[in-house]
Design a protein around this motif. Structure first.
Motif, short mmCIF file in Angstrom:
data_model
loop_
_atom_site.label_atom_id
_atom_site.label_comp_id
_atom_site.label_asym_id
_atom_site.label_seq_id
_atom_site.Cartn_x
_atom_site.Cartn_y
_atom_site.Cartn_z
N GLY A 1 1.45 -0.26 4.63
CA GLY A 1 2.17 0.84 5.25
C GLY A 1 3.65 0.77 4.96
N ALA A 2 4.41 1.59 5.69
CA ALA A 2 5.85 1.69 5.46
C ALA A 2 6.58 0.48 6.01
N VAL B 1 9.94 -0.67 7.78
CA VAL B 1 11.05 -0.10 8.56
C VAL B 1 12.37 -0.57 7.96
N ARG B 2 13.23 0.38 7.64
CA ARG B 2 14.53 0.04 7.03
C ARG B 2 15.52 -0.37 8.12
N SER B 3 15.45 -1.63 8.50
CA SER B 3 16.32 -2.17 9.53
C SER B 3 16.67 -3.60 9.17
N PRO B 4 17.72 -4.16 9.80
CA PRO B 4 18.11 -5.55 9.50
C PRO B 4 17.02 -6.56 9.83
N ASN B 5 16.03 -6.17 10.64
CA ASN B 5 14.99 -7.11 11.05
C ASN B 5 13.70 -6.94 10.25
N SER B 6 13.75 -6.24 9.13
CA SER B 6 12.53 -5.94 8.38
C SER B 6 12.00 -7.14 7.60
N GLY B 7 12.84 -8.13 7.36
CA GLY B 7 12.43 -9.26 6.54
C GLY B 7 12.64 -9.03 5.06
N LEU B 8 13.46 -8.02 4.72
CA LEU B 8 13.74 -7.69 3.32
C LEU B 8 15.25 -7.57 3.13
N TRP B 9 15.80 -8.39 2.22
CA TRP B 9 17.22 -8.33 1.90
C TRP B 9 17.32 -7.83 0.46
N ALA B 10 17.59 -6.54 0.31
CA ALA B 10 17.54 -5.93 -1.02
C ALA B 10 18.60 -4.84 -1.15
N ILE B 11 18.99 -4.58 -2.41
CA ILE B 11 19.86 -3.45 -2.72
C ILE B 11 19.02 -2.37 -3.39
N TRP B 12 19.37 -1.12 -3.11
CA TRP B 12 18.62 0.04 -3.62
C TRP B 12 19.58 0.86 -4.48
N THR C 1 0.80 -1.22 0.00
CA THR C 1 0.00 0.00 0.00
C THR C 1 0.83 1.27 0.00
N GLN C 2 2.12 1.18 0.35
CA GLN C 2 2.97 2.38 0.37
C GLN C 2 4.19 2.21 -0.51
N HIS C 3 4.87 1.08 -0.40
CA HIS C 3 6.04 0.84 -1.25
C HIS C 3 5.58 0.41 -2.63
N LEU C 4 6.20 0.99 -3.68
CA LEU C 4 5.86 0.65 -5.06
C LEU C 4 6.48 -0.69 -5.40
N ALA C 5 5.95 -1.76 -4.81
CA ALA C 5 6.61 -3.06 -4.89
C ALA C 5 5.64 -4.16 -5.28
N VAL C 6 6.23 -5.29 -5.67
CA VAL C 6 5.51 -6.51 -5.99
C VAL C 6 6.47 -7.67 -5.73
N VAL C 7 5.93 -8.83 -5.38
CA VAL C 7 6.78 -10.00 -5.15
C VAL C 7 6.40 -11.10 -6.12
N GLY C 8 7.22 -12.13 -6.19
CA GLY C 8 6.97 -13.26 -7.07
C GLY C 8 5.84 -14.15 -6.56
N GLN C 9 5.30 -14.95 -7.46
CA GLN C 9 4.21 -15.83 -7.09
C GLN C 9 4.67 -16.97 -6.18
N ARG C 10 5.91 -17.40 -6.34
CA ARG C 10 6.37 -18.60 -5.65
C ARG C 10 7.46 -18.26 -4.65
#
Length: 561
Positions: free
Chosen positions: A462-463, A465-476, A421-430
């Motif tokens: 919502g937003a 949180v940009r932290s190591p515990n966010s559950g997202l491992w990504a490069i920007w 709803t806030q991040h312009l994102a999408v994930v894979g089906q699998r």
């Protein structure tokens, strides 16, 4: 219960984190006790739930409840402490901090007062001069203070009870006016609490860094040992293969010599027999020629006809038109065939030498080998339409995603349960777990994008949180540099890429990003602890840093040359 002579002191009821009397005491599974706010704040700053005292790790964060026994014990102790203080004051004594004994600086007796002017602590006996000497009567006496010399302001002769966060220094109340008027000044206890928490956080970071480096050393040693084993195996197998090749070449050489010698001997025998037969025919033909010459000399018809033989005048001879002894052409053909085979083998050996030279001299061989290794785990990724932010457009095949300026506001759209709803994102089906997987994305000339993997429980409403515990491992990627989603503002790579490879080793706790075109490593998350399925994450971003409407395209896995 504790009494005036009991062994129970305030020290037994101090939290190891804030070093103050327990507030909502709780007990961890390992048996240690802490204030509920202290241990909760401590675990909020760590990657794993760990006891600050014994360092025991808990797989899941414990659900702690107030320890009623300790709380009741604390309540009764405070009541008893109040009675003791009241009795001391009734006797005209200065209350002493419970559990802390300050020794007289002149003898082994317990001090009853500390002098801020003398910066000494005194027992009853050594304190007498301060009651009788007029000069000493003007000194400031306080209750006994441990390590008094470190706690008295040398300039103002007052206890330093304040802490300046700006200058990171301890102050007395008079120091504030000299250089600290507009600074963030708090009590020593507050400063101590803050800095203790900072020490604990740094301790966690240091321990994590030690663990990371220890693990990295172990991984390096294991990789070195594995590489040594593989190298020895390669040397053994390669040497054996080349030895077999040399043996085969020698055997072929011997066979070639043998065949050619046999063929040459056979040709020589055939030629000798042919020559012998033709020499015999020549002898017969010479006799025939002589007879014909004699017959030709007879001019009398009767004599000529009587002498003319009944059989053919010519002897039986070989048909020379059927004889075509061109052995040199056969040899020439075989020589050409052998030469072509040798040239082909030389080409193969030349390619082998080129590979060896490239491996020996090239600086990017390791990266190319690593990329080739990762690409063998390529997976077909398709985007999940139900998770896409409303301002994103996806291609019909689920392989492309881009920011759509024309979409504008959501309008009457109703958010789906799993939609960003806030991040312009999408994930894979699998999702993937307990395995390795790899995929490649073409980003072209985009000025901003974010790519990686995310857990199924990643915050979508919502937003994030940009932290190591966010559950997202990504490069920007931002214009010309890269940073990780978990550490904003901290550049990890510079430059621009067009084609990105993403590799995940679930069991190994690693997520790596590669510039596929140049076979250059961009960044790796290591020592990750994955506990749920991971989904490919795509964020094409908006136009904040210039034209950025090109799509992120999931492409078939290529092969590093």
């Amino acid at each position: 219960m504790a009494s005036g002579g009991s062994l129970l002191t305030e020290e037994h009821l101090l939290c190891p984190i804030c070093l103050d009397v327990f507030k909502k005491p709780v007990s961890t599974p390992c048996g240690h006790n802490f204030c509920l706010p202290c241990i909760s704040s401590y675990w909020d700053t760590t990657f794993v739930s760990q006891c600050p005292v014994c360092k025991e790790d808990f797989p899941n964060r414990p659900n702690l409840k107030v320890n009623i026994f300790i709380a009741d014990l604390l309540s009764q102790f405070k009541s008893l402490q109040g009675l003791n203080v009241h009795s001391q004051r009734s006797a005209g004594q200065q209350p002493v901090s419970c559990g802390i004994e300050v020794q007289c600086d002149f003898c082994s007796s317990q001090a009853v007062k500390s002098c801020l002017d003398c910066v000494w602590s005194y027992c009853d006996g050594h304190l007498q001069p301060h009651d009788s000497v007029s000069e000493l009567k003007r000194h400031t006496l306080v209750g006994p203070v441990e390590s008094l010399g470190e706690k008295v302001c040398r300039k103002h002769r007052r206890l330093m009870m304040l802490f300046c966060r700006n200058d990171n220094t301890v102050l007395c109340d008079l120091c504030i006016g000299s250089g600290h008027a507009n600074h963030d000044v708090v009590s020593v206890q507050s400063g101590y609490d803050d800095m203790t928490l900072q020490v604990l956080r740094n301790e966690v970071k240091v321990q994590r860094m030690i663990q990371e480096r220890t693990q990295k050393i172990q991984n390096t040693k294991e990789s070195l040992m594995q590489g040594k084993t593989e190298t020895n195996k390669l040397i053994e197998n390669g040497s054996w293969d080349l030895t077999q090749l040399v043996t085969e070449i020698k055997r072929t050489q011997e066979e070639l010599v043998k065949v050619f010698e046999e063929k040459q001997k056979e040709a020589e025998n055939q030629a000798t027999d042919l020559i012998t037969d033709m020499e015999k025919e020549i002898s017969c033909l010479k006799v025939t020629a002589k007879n014909l010459e004699e017959l030709k000399e007879l001019k009398d018809p009767v004599c000529f006809l009587k002498r003319y033989p009944n059989q053919s005048l010519l002897p039986h001879t070989m048909d020379l038109s059927t004889l075509n002894f061109i052995r040199h052409l056969e040899v020439k053909y075989m020589h050409k065939s052998v030469r072509n085979s040798v040239c082909h083998m030389q080409d193969l050996l030349g390619k082998l030498n080129e590979e060896l030279n490239r491996f020996s001299n090239s600086t990017d061989t390791s990266n190319k080998a690593t990329l080739r290794y990762m690409q063998q785990y390529g997976e077909d990724i398709v985007l999940d339409f139900d998770t896409a932010h409303p301002m994103l457009t996806l291609s019909a095949d689920g392989k492309q995603v881009w920011y759509n300026m024309g979409t504008g506001l959501w309008g009457n759209q109703i958010p789906k349960p799993n939609m960003f709803t806030q991040h312009l994102a999408v994930v894979g089906q699998r999702g993937f777990s307990s395995r390795r997987f790899y995929f490649e994305v073409h980003v072209g000339q985009k000025t901003e994008w974010c790519l990686g993997v995310a857990t199924a429980s990643l915050q979508k409403n919502g937003a994030i949180v940009r932290s190591p515990n966010s559950g997202l491992w990504a490069i920007w990627f931002l214009v010309d540099k890269f940073e990780t989603f978990s550490s904003p503002g901290e550049a990890v790579h510079a430059g621009k890429v067009e084609h990105v490879g993403v590799f995940v080793d679930y069991n190994g706790g690693q997520v790596s990003f590669f510039d596929v075109v140049r076979a250059v490593h961009i960044y790796s998350f290591t020592e990750c602890l994955f506990t749920e399925e991971l989904y490919p994450y795509f964020n094409p971003c908006d136009n904040e840093y210039g034209s950025n409407l090109d799509p992120m395209i999931i492409v078939p896995v290529s092969s590093a040359e």
